[in-house]
Write an enzyme that holds these catalytic residues in place. Structure first.
Site, mmCIF file in Angstrom:
data_model
loop_
_atom_site.group_PDB
_atom_site.id
_atom_site.type_symbol
_atom_site.label_atom_id
_atom_site.label_comp_id
_atom_site.label_asym_id
_atom_site.label_seq_id
_atom_site.Cartn_x
_atom_site.Cartn_y
_atom_site.Cartn_z
ATOM 1 N N SER A 139 -7.940 40.127 -33.375
ATOM 2 C CA SER A 139 -7.044 40.047 -34.572
ATOM 3 C C SER A 139 -5.708 40.692 -34.439
ATOM 4 C CB SER A 139 -8.343 40.674 -35.727
ATOM 5 O OG SER A 139 -7.452 40.657 -36.891
ATOM 6 N N TYR A 152 -14.125 46.363 -39.841
ATOM 7 C CA TYR A 152 -13.755 45.359 -39.224
ATOM 8 C C TYR A 152 -12.700 45.759 -38.071
ATOM 9 C CZ TYR A 152 -11.260 40.800 -38.682
ATOM 10 O OH TYR A 152 -10.800 39.641 -37.858
ATOM 11 N N LYS A 156 -12.776 44.855 -34.005
ATOM 12 C CA LYS A 156 -11.935 43.968 -33.073
ATOM 13 C C LYS A 156 -11.086 44.977 -32.119
ATOM 14 C CE LYS A 156 -12.958 40.102 -34.898
ATOM 15 N NZ LYS A 156 -13.221 39.013 -34.127
HETATM 16 N N1 NAP Z 1 -8.491 33.809 -40.663
HETATM 17 C C1 NAP Z 1 -7.665 34.865 -40.303
HETATM 18 O O1 NAP Z 1 -6.714 35.220 -40.524
HETATM 19 C C2 NAP Z 1 -7.947 35.704 -39.028
HETATM 20 C C3 NAP Z 1 -7.119 36.768 -38.480
HETATM 21 C C4 NAP Z 1 -7.519 37.404 -37.303
HETATM 22 C C5 NAP Z 1 -8.755 37.181 -36.880
HETATM 23 N N2 NAP Z 1 -9.633 36.246 -37.179
HETATM 24 C C6 NAP Z 1 -10.705 36.165 -36.345
HETATM 25 O O2 NAP Z 1 -10.945 34.708 -36.239
HETATM 26 C C7 NAP Z 1 -12.457 34.462 -36.102
HETATM 27 C C8 NAP Z 1 -12.835 33.205 -37.132
HETATM 28 O O3 NAP Z 1 -12.496 33.680 -38.557
HETATM 29 P P1 NAP Z 1 -12.451 32.923 -39.768
HETATM 30 O O4 NAP Z 1 -11.274 33.239 -40.528
HETATM 31 O O5 NAP Z 1 -12.558 31.529 -39.406
HETATM 32 O O6 NAP Z 1 -13.808 33.481 -40.637
HETATM 33 P P2 NAP Z 1 -14.804 32.657 -41.499
HETATM 34 O O7 NAP Z 1 -14.055 31.670 -42.297
HETATM 35 O O8 NAP Z 1 -15.683 33.679 -42.114
HETATM 36 O O9 NAP Z 1 -15.918 31.897 -40.557
HETATM 37 C C9 NAP Z 1 -16.860 32.534 -39.637
HETATM 38 C C10 NAP Z 1 -17.588 31.699 -38.894
HETATM 39 O O10 NAP Z 1 -18.497 32.679 -38.314
HETATM 40 C C11 NAP Z 1 -19.925 32.266 -38.537
HETATM 41 N N3 NAP Z 1 -20.834 33.388 -38.304
HETATM 42 C C12 NAP Z 1 -20.753 34.595 -38.974
HETATM 43 N N4 NAP Z 1 -21.692 35.411 -38.529
HETATM 44 C C13 NAP Z 1 -22.498 34.727 -37.859
HETATM 45 C C14 NAP Z 1 -23.497 34.861 -36.966
HETATM 46 N N5 NAP Z 1 -24.354 36.156 -37.119
HETATM 47 N N6 NAP Z 1 -24.144 33.905 -36.160
HETATM 48 C C15 NAP Z 1 -23.358 32.723 -35.859
HETATM 49 N N7 NAP Z 1 -22.389 32.291 -36.716
HETATM 50 C C16 NAP Z 1 -21.762 33.228 -37.417
HETATM 51 C C17 NAP Z 1 -19.969 31.520 -39.907
HETATM 52 O O11 NAP Z 1 -20.776 30.912 -39.895
HETATM 53 P P3 NAP Z 1 -22.361 31.068 -40.799
HETATM 54 O O12 NAP Z 1 -21.891 31.703 -42.079
HETATM 55 O O13 NAP Z 1 -22.658 29.713 -41.255
HETATM 56 O O14 NAP Z 1 -23.158 31.736 -39.879
HETATM 57 C C18 NAP Z 1 -18.555 30.940 -40.056
HETATM 58 O O15 NAP Z 1 -18.819 29.702 -39.372
HETATM 59 C C19 NAP Z 1 -13.099 35.587 -36.455
HETATM 60 O O16 NAP Z 1 -13.506 36.272 -35.327
HETATM 61 C C20 NAP Z 1 -12.030 36.516 -37.212
HETATM 62 O O17 NAP Z 1 -12.225 37.649 -36.969
HETATM 63 C C21 NAP Z 1 -9.346 35.291 -38.321
#
Ligand code: NAP
Length: 230
Positions: A139, A152, A156
């Site tokens: 991130s 968080y 990261k």
């Molecule tokens: N969105 C951004 O702007 C952003 C920025 C920087 C980094 N990131 C990183 O990108 C990645 C994806 O983020 P996102 O924004 O798509 O998050 P999100 O919308 O909250 O989705 C997270 C996903 O992870 C799954 N998950 C959570 N806990 C889990 C567990 N214990 N076992 C299996 N699956 C699990 C959730 O599914 P279930 O709830 O069904 O388990 C969901 O499919 C993450 O690593 C995040 O830190 C995102």
């Protein structure tokens, strides 16, 4: 003769970036193996995508669940070409001293231990074959910090260190890369940014750029902290 499709394994495919990547990789002809905890969403993905794709209810924080998932998939399909540790949680916005021990542990268990669990059970088969790329989702907050998301940020920053150390352990021909995806309008972003999340690209728009970028990663990028150019 039909050439074998590349296999990509993605954790956290039920929504957000994981879901959008799964759809885009399938559209591009890769075999997608994915997991998440929501039974309803995993069942819907399984019936809409069909074989040879495989979606399973697995909590990455459980070493036992990851172990049996890996055992089954490695037996059936062999090691993945691409392993994307995408699943993660973010804490509810709060100063560190107001985050409960339970919430803090859950975030560590998924964001750090979950990544290690997946690496523990899938990477030996990749190492044996001496090929494959491991992308651990970092991130901007793995390289900088902000108030109210300390747990968080801690996870990261850990992913950056864990991935760079892993990169030093892999045989030639493989890569481990910490990847900052950028800022994308998902449920996670809505949790920390509130209403302003809607000014950022959707996961589907992001995946159109991110998937070709990820497909181009290889041994030359081993250990480099990268960002999706969005
Ligand atoms: N969105 C951004 O702007 C952003 C920025 C920087 C980094 N990131 C990183 O990108 C990645 C994806 O983020 P996102 O924004 O798509 O998050 P999100 O919308 O909250 O989705 C997270 C996903 O992870 C799954 N998950 C959570 N806990 C889990 C567990 N214990 N076992 C299996 N699956 C699990 C959730 O599914 P279930 O709830 O069904 O388990 C969901 O499919 C993450 O690593 C995040 O830190 C995102």
């Amino acid at each position: 003769m039909r050439t074998k499709s590349k296999i990509v394994l993605i954790t956290g495919v039920t929504r957000g970036l994981g879901r959008a990547m799964a759809e885009e990789f399938m559209r591009q002809g890769l075999v997608v193996l994915g997991c998440g905890r929501s039974l309803e969403k995993i069942s819907a993905l399984s019936s809409s995508s069909g074989s040879p794709h495989d979606f399973a209810v697995v909590n990455v924080a459980s070493d036992e669940e990851v172990k049996s998932w890996a055992h089954r998939l490695l037996e059936e399909l062999g090691p993945p070409d691409l392993l994307l540790n995408n699943a993660a949680l973010i804490n509810r916005n709060a100063p560190l001293w107001k985050v409960s021990a339970k919430e803090f542990s859950e975030i560590i268990d998924v964001n750090i231990k979950g990544v290690a669990n997946v690496i523990r059970h899938f990477v030996p088969a990749m190492v044996e074959r001496k090929s494959g790329v491991i992308v651990n989702f970092s991130s901007g907050w793995g390289r900088s910090t902000a108030a109210e998301v300390a747990p968080y940020c801690a996870t990261k920053w850990a992913i950056e260190g864990l991935t760079q150390a892993l990169a030093q352990e892999l045989p030639a021909g493989m890569a481990a890369i910490p990847l900052n995806p950028g800022i994308i309008n998902t449920e996670m972003l809505q949790s920390c940014f509130g209403g302003s999340a809607s000014t950022y690209p959707t996961a589907r728009q992001w995946a159109k750029v991110a998937v070709p970028f990820i497909l181009n990663l290889g041994p030359a990028e081993n250990g480099r902290s990268l960002s999706v150019p969005i």
